[in-house]
Write a protein that holds these residues in place. Sequence first.
Motif, mmCIF file in Angstrom:
data_model
loop_
_atom_site.group_PDB
_atom_site.id
_atom_site.type_symbol
_atom_site.label_atom_id
_atom_site.label_comp_id
_atom_site.label_asym_id
_atom_site.label_seq_id
_atom_site.Cartn_x
_atom_site.Cartn_y
_atom_site.Cartn_z
ATOM 1 N N GLU A 99 0.810 -1.219 0.000
ATOM 2 C CA GLU A 99 0.000 0.000 0.000
ATOM 3 C C GLU A 99 0.844 1.270 0.000
ATOM 4 O O GLU A 99 0.337 2.363 -0.250
ATOM 5 C CB GLU A 99 -0.962 0.000 1.199
ATOM 6 N N MET A 100 2.135 1.133 0.240
ATOM 7 C CA MET A 100 3.033 2.285 0.142
ATOM 8 C C MET A 100 2.964 2.907 -1.251
ATOM 9 O O MET A 100 3.112 4.117 -1.407
ATOM 10 C CB MET A 100 4.477 1.887 0.460
ATOM 11 N N GLU A 102 -0.526 9.209 -3.968
ATOM 12 C CA GLU A 102 -1.373 10.276 -3.426
ATOM 13 C C GLU A 102 -0.550 11.451 -2.881
ATOM 14 O O GLU A 102 -1.111 12.380 -2.308
ATOM 15 C CB GLU A 102 -2.272 9.717 -2.311
ATOM 16 N N ASN A 103 0.782 11.381 -3.039
ATOM 17 C CA ASN A 103 1.688 12.427 -2.535
ATOM 18 C C ASN A 103 1.519 12.665 -1.035
ATOM 19 O O ASN A 103 1.529 13.801 -0.562
ATOM 20 C CB ASN A 103 1.500 13.744 -3.294
ATOM 21 N N LYS A 104 1.377 11.578 -0.282
ATOM 22 C CA LYS A 104 1.156 11.673 1.163
ATOM 23 C C LYS A 104 2.246 10.957 1.960
ATOM 24 O O LYS A 104 2.052 10.633 3.127
ATOM 25 C CB LYS A 104 -0.215 11.071 1.527
ATOM 26 N N LYS A 159 0.261 1.889 10.147
ATOM 27 C CA LYS A 159 0.621 0.964 9.078
ATOM 28 C C LYS A 159 0.107 1.571 7.778
ATOM 29 O O LYS A 159 -0.893 2.299 7.787
ATOM 30 C CB LYS A 159 -0.045 -0.398 9.293
ATOM 31 N N PRO A 160 0.772 1.281 6.657
ATOM 32 C CA PRO A 160 0.313 1.859 5.383
ATOM 33 C C PRO A 160 -1.150 1.574 5.060
ATOM 34 O O PRO A 160 -1.872 2.466 4.620
ATOM 35 C CB PRO A 160 1.246 1.217 4.353
ATOM 36 N N SER A 161 -1.605 0.347 5.298
ATOM 37 C CA SER A 161 -3.005 0.024 4.985
ATOM 38 C C SER A 161 -3.965 0.804 5.879
ATOM 39 O O SER A 161 -5.016 1.260 5.417
ATOM 40 C CB SER A 161 -3.256 -1.476 5.101
ATOM 41 N N GLU A 162 -3.608 0.996 7.156
ATOM 42 C CA GLU A 162 -4.443 1.802 8.059
ATOM 43 C C GLU A 162 -4.475 3.257 7.602
ATOM 44 O O GLU A 162 -5.527 3.901 7.629
ATOM 45 C CB GLU A 162 -3.894 1.740 9.488
ATOM 46 N N PHE A 163 -3.329 3.775 7.198
ATOM 47 C CA PHE A 163 -3.249 5.157 6.721
ATOM 48 C C PHE A 163 -4.136 5.348 5.496
ATOM 49 O O PHE A 163 -4.862 6.349 5.396
ATOM 50 C CB PHE A 163 -1.792 5.517 6.396
ATOM 51 N N SER A 219 -7.868 5.296 6.880
ATOM 52 C CA SER A 219 -8.325 6.377 7.754
ATOM 53 C C SER A 219 -7.995 7.771 7.222
ATOM 54 O O SER A 219 -8.827 8.672 7.306
ATOM 55 C CB SER A 219 -7.773 6.204 9.164
ATOM 56 N N GLU A 220 -6.820 7.971 6.669
ATOM 57 C CA GLU A 220 -6.415 9.306 6.224
ATOM 58 C C GLU A 220 -6.785 9.586 4.767
ATOM 59 O O GLU A 220 -7.143 10.707 4.430
ATOM 60 C CB GLU A 220 -4.910 9.504 6.428
ATOM 61 N N LEU A 221 -6.657 8.575 3.920
ATOM 62 C CA LEU A 221 -6.963 8.776 2.501
ATOM 63 C C LEU A 221 -8.407 8.401 2.162
ATOM 64 O O LEU A 221 -8.858 8.628 1.039
ATOM 65 C CB LEU A 221 -5.997 7.967 1.628
ATOM 66 N N LYS A 222 -9.089 7.784 3.126
ATOM 67 C CA LYS A 222 -10.501 7.384 2.954
ATOM 68 C C LYS A 222 -10.689 6.424 1.785
ATOM 69 O O LYS A 222 -11.677 6.487 1.063
ATOM 70 C CB LYS A 222 -11.421 8.610 2.786
#
Length: 174
Positions: free
Chosen positions: A98-99, A105-107, A117-121, A124-127
Amino acid sequence: MIFDGYVACICEGAAEQAIMDLLLENNKLCFSSENLLTRNMIKCRSAKTFEKTYLQKSFNDTITVLRILDSRRERFTLSALYKDKVSVINIITAPEIEMLIIINENKYFQYKKSKMKPSEFCKSELKLKGVKSYSFVYSYFSDINKLIHCIHEYKRISQINNNEYTLYDLLTIP
């Protein structure tokens, strides 16, 4: 990388398989489907199961097993019978495949600060939902140039251990 003989490409999960399928279908890998032991990706994490399922036939050529996974510790030890005929190369996608989405996404810097963790990010953050599913990843990276760019960027920003391979090393033109 150049491979003689057959290539058995084992993908840890659905997201890894989607990435590899896209690269294979778009002729971006240093091997083609004709080189693949089964003509497509394999999902099998056990060396014993792999031996029983895929190596019981006689092969004239050598076989290179490419394991696409995020774990540096997971072992895949084939029996001595296959020592001279089969080589195993781990293609590490640590911390997670997921990285590539986070990079796209430039995040990346926001992710680094998050301690997630990348998958959590991604959730939750990228929706983004379903970031581990084959269909999501395949659709998300349907523009192969976007995927290639993310693989290159991942190589540039990652700390890759010596003697470790990544998806970048499998590309036809790194």
